[in-house]
Design an enzyme around this catalytic site. Sequence first.
Site, short mmCIF file in Angstrom:
data_model
loop_
_atom_site.label_atom_id
_atom_site.label_comp_id
_atom_site.label_asym_id
_atom_site.label_seq_id
_atom_site.Cartn_x
_atom_site.Cartn_y
_atom_site.Cartn_z
N HIS A 171 0.84 -1.20 0.00
CA HIS A 171 0.00 0.00 0.00
C HIS A 171 0.88 1.25 0.00
CE1 HIS A 171 -2.56 3.05 2.33
NE2 HIS A 171 -3.15 2.90 1.16
N SER A 172 0.61 2.17 -0.91
CA SER A 172 1.18 3.51 -0.87
C SER A 172 2.72 3.47 -0.97
CB SER A 172 0.68 4.21 0.38
OG SER A 172 0.87 5.60 0.32
N TYR A 173 3.43 3.94 0.07
CA TYR A 173 4.90 3.88 0.09
C TYR A 173 5.40 2.47 -0.20
CZ TYR A 173 9.19 2.48 2.46
OH TYR A 173 10.38 1.85 2.75
N HIS A 215 -7.82 6.76 0.16
CA HIS A 215 -6.51 6.11 0.05
C HIS A 215 -6.37 4.90 0.97
CE1 HIS A 215 -2.27 5.80 -0.79
NE2 HIS A 215 -1.89 6.17 0.42
#
Length: 238
Positions: A79-81, A218
């Site tokens: 997820h994300s980073y 997000h």
Amino acid sequence: MSGRHVFVLIHGAWHGGWVWQRVTPLLSEAGHEVHSPTLTGVSDRAHLLSPQVGLGTHIEDVVALIEAHDARDVVLVGHSYAGQVVTGVADRIPDRLAKRVHLDAFVGDDGDAAIDLLPERIAGHYRESVAGPGFGWLIPVRSLSVLGVEEQSDLDWLGPRLTPHPWLTYTEPLRLTGKADQVPGVFIECTDWMRVFTPHAERAAARGWPVHEIATGHEAMVTAPGQLAELLLDIAAA
């Protein structure tokens, strides 16, 4: 691909493995093995935080976990980073991975640092906060409302658990050999927020990866866990 898979779910910046609590049981009930480790230096592993904790540390965390469990047929979700982490792991141990899923996450190439993959304005906010309250080596926690979390109960659950994130993980570039390309990639974009990761969805599509959308903010594992789990099960089975 069919049968039983091993899901390894990697959280984004400031979070910990606990953030997958609403998704993990849904994957387990479908008969799969699930791991959701916390990366070095954050959350329940914040006692290991130092300025030396970087992207390489986090890649090593996940490689070591997968190898220690002798896991194969792994569906690795970042997820994300953690898109950066997933890419680094795929390059190290491609033979153990069935698929890699970038959940509203970075899709980086060799030499890419996460900070350079963010829109310029947001990267500027990061740099300012690191230079000030982050003492030059930490990324202070970002506002959850900016990330599209609106329910008060979700804010109350997430807020107290988030911890500052080591800056080196955003400035250390990916070092890839090309082996990551052996692992089929999938992208999931969360569309009900400011859509920071749209360029990465486009990058994924340009590589021929399937791109899926979830109409949520997000933090899909918090705000749309059922939908996310269903999509992950479909991706694993495809």
